[in-house]
Design an enzyme around this catalytic site. Structure first.
Site, PDB file in Angstrom:
ATOM      1  N   LYS A 114       0.976  -1.458   0.387  1.00 27.03           N
ATOM      2  CA  LYS A 114      -0.413   0.203   0.193  1.00 27.03           C
ATOM      3  C   LYS A 114       0.749   1.332   0.455  1.00 27.03           C
ATOM      4  O   LYS A 114       0.404   2.007  -0.817  1.00 27.03           O
ATOM      5  CB  LYS A 114      -0.795   0.039   0.848  1.00 27.03           C
ATOM      6  CG  LYS A 114      -1.918  -0.764   1.125  1.00 27.03           C
ATOM      7  CD  LYS A 114      -3.134  -0.311   2.428  1.00 27.03           C
ATOM      8  CE  LYS A 114      -4.466  -1.295   2.333  1.00 27.03           C
ATOM      9  NZ  LYS A 114      -5.397  -1.501   3.538  1.00 27.03           N
ATOM     10  N   LYS A 196      -8.488 -12.904  -8.381  1.00 28.36           N
ATOM     11  CA  LYS A 196      -9.946 -12.215  -7.222  1.00 28.36           C
ATOM     12  C   LYS A 196     -11.264 -11.516  -7.784  1.00 28.36           C
ATOM     13  O   LYS A 196     -10.407 -10.622  -7.744  1.00 28.36           O
ATOM     14  CB  LYS A 196      -8.831 -12.252  -5.318  1.00 28.36           C
ATOM     15  CG  LYS A 196     -10.106 -13.323  -4.698  1.00 28.36           C
ATOM     16  CD  LYS A 196      -8.448 -13.612  -3.670  1.00 28.36           C
ATOM     17  CE  LYS A 196      -9.977 -12.579  -2.493  1.00 28.36           C
ATOM     18  NZ  LYS A 196      -9.316 -13.256  -0.551  1.00 28.36           N
ATOM     19  N   LYS A 199     -12.376  -5.809  -4.422  1.00 27.11           N
ATOM     20  CA  LYS A 199     -13.713  -4.663  -4.104  1.00 27.11           C
ATOM     21  C   LYS A 199     -12.717  -3.340  -4.979  1.00 27.11           C
ATOM     22  O   LYS A 199     -13.376  -1.984  -5.245  1.00 27.11           O
ATOM     23  CB  LYS A 199     -13.963  -4.075  -3.075  1.00 27.11           C
ATOM     24  CG  LYS A 199     -14.350  -3.787  -1.866  1.00 27.11           C
ATOM     25  CD  LYS A 199     -14.339  -3.916  -0.538  1.00 27.11           C
ATOM     26  CE  LYS A 199     -15.161  -4.351   0.403  1.00 27.11           C
ATOM     27  NZ  LYS A 199     -14.860  -4.050   1.887  1.00 27.11           N
TER      28      LYS A 199
END
Ligand code: TRP
Length: 344
Positions: A114, A196, A199
């Protein structure tokens, strides 16, 4: 005290939850409500570790809570609450910061990933796993069901629990176990079955099916799902056939049928078109009652507030006592603290 195992689950109120979250996690949460002592926490403080739009965060936090109830989380069976409603979470984070070596946090792979994407890295992002550790330890959770990406954080929570116990009082904290939920379907992106369903890709059309998508949209997403040119409706580990495997996996996760029974259900399909429509129809039928219940809840803010206040009170009853005991062990004067000392 109840003999049921305590389970803590956290979910971030960012983005919209999608079919992958539902089949991979939320459905399992709903099903274990009778066998475990569950805490379901909407982790709004975690959401703040990356920049958020305040009104949107507030709205998404309420929406997620309503959606979880609509999915079957029963506030009378489980403790469902918003993290920031229970002050002990932020307090525990600070106290645990003061026993956590900085090097442990720099090693976290999610932080590194991140941080590499941010221009300016917030302190909260580095501290994220300590906040998460507090979430878990405050409730003496035995089990923490998480996806692969969160395993390292729960392992850190174990290390911090052990360290705290060694420093102050063993066994003060339960050392939590990572639970990788069984049969939880790993739902892949419809547009790209190599990744996958996520979101963070939800903005890409045809990638994810949001739980509140209109039936028309759901059908469209499935019709555009990426498949292959083998024209065989069967489970397969071949990466080239991941798209069909994913469609069958979704069908399997909803019906709970074994592989051969799933394949038998499509024995008469005339091709992938029939498979896509068949799975889409099942998904639409599964999501319809969830959507209806959600619309009801979101139209009644007072009822949602009542449910949230009940959850916060239940969580606070456990967490406030634990954080007071932590403070006492660490040498702080707990207001009216004689009772904490004498409870030892
Ligand atoms: N970090 C988790 C995630 O992004 C959410 C979370 C916060 C969590 N606190 C938790 C999960 C405690 C399990 C236990 O998925």
């Amino acid at each position: 005290m109840s003999e049921k195992k305590v389970v803590f689950s956290g979910i971030q109120p960012t983005g919209t939850i999608h079919l992958g979250n539902y089949l991979g996690a939320v459905q399992g949460w709903v099903n274990r409500q009778d066998t475990k002592d569950n805490f379901f926490c909407v982790v709004d403080l975690h959401a703040l570790t990356v920049p958020q739009e305040p009104d949107l965060l507030r709205q998404q936090t309420r929406e997620l809570t309503a959606l979880l109830i609509a999915c079957g989380i029963d506030p009378d069976k489980s403790t469902l609450f918003i993290q920031s409603h229970v002050a002990a979470h932020a307090e525990a984070c600070w106290l645990l910061n003061c026993v956590t070596p900085l090097g442990w946090l720099h090693r976290m792979t999610q932080y590194k990933d991140k941080a590499a994407k941010q221009e300016s890295i917030l302190t909260g992002l580095l501290d994220y796993p300590v906040l998460m550790t507090g979430d878990i330890l405050l409730y003496d959770a035995h089990e923490v069901p998480v996806g692969d990406d969160q395993k390292q954080h729960v392992e850190l929570a174990r290390d911090i629990a052990i360290r705290f116990n060694n420093l102050y009082d063993s066994p003060f904290f339960v050392v939590p176990e990572v639970v990788i939920p069984p049969v939880a379907a790993r739902v892949m992106g419809l547009n790209d079955p190599a990744v996958k369903m996520s979101k963070s890709h939800s903005h890409i059309r045809g990638h994810a099916v949001a739980l509140l998508d209109e039936p028309k949209e759901i059908l469209r997403s499935f019709k555009k799902a990426v498949t292959d040119n083998h024209n065989e409706i069967a489970f397969s580990a071949d990466p080239e056939r991941a798209g069909v495997n994913n469609l069958l996996g979704i069908y399997k996760a909803i019906t709970g049928k074994p592989n051969d029974a799933v394949e038998a259900d499509f024995a008469n399909a005339r091709g992938y078109g029939d498979l896509k429509v068949g799975v889409a129809e099942l998904v639409i039928k599964t999501l319809a009652p969830i959507k209806a219940r959600y619309e009801q809840l979101i139209a009644d803010p007072a009822e949602l507030d009542r449910i949230l206040a009940q959850g916060a009170a239940q969580a606070n009853a456990v967490a406030a006592a634990k954080v007071d005991a932590m403070k006492h062990l660490m040498g702080l004067v707990v207001p009216g603290g004689a009772h904490v000392a004498s409870a030892e």
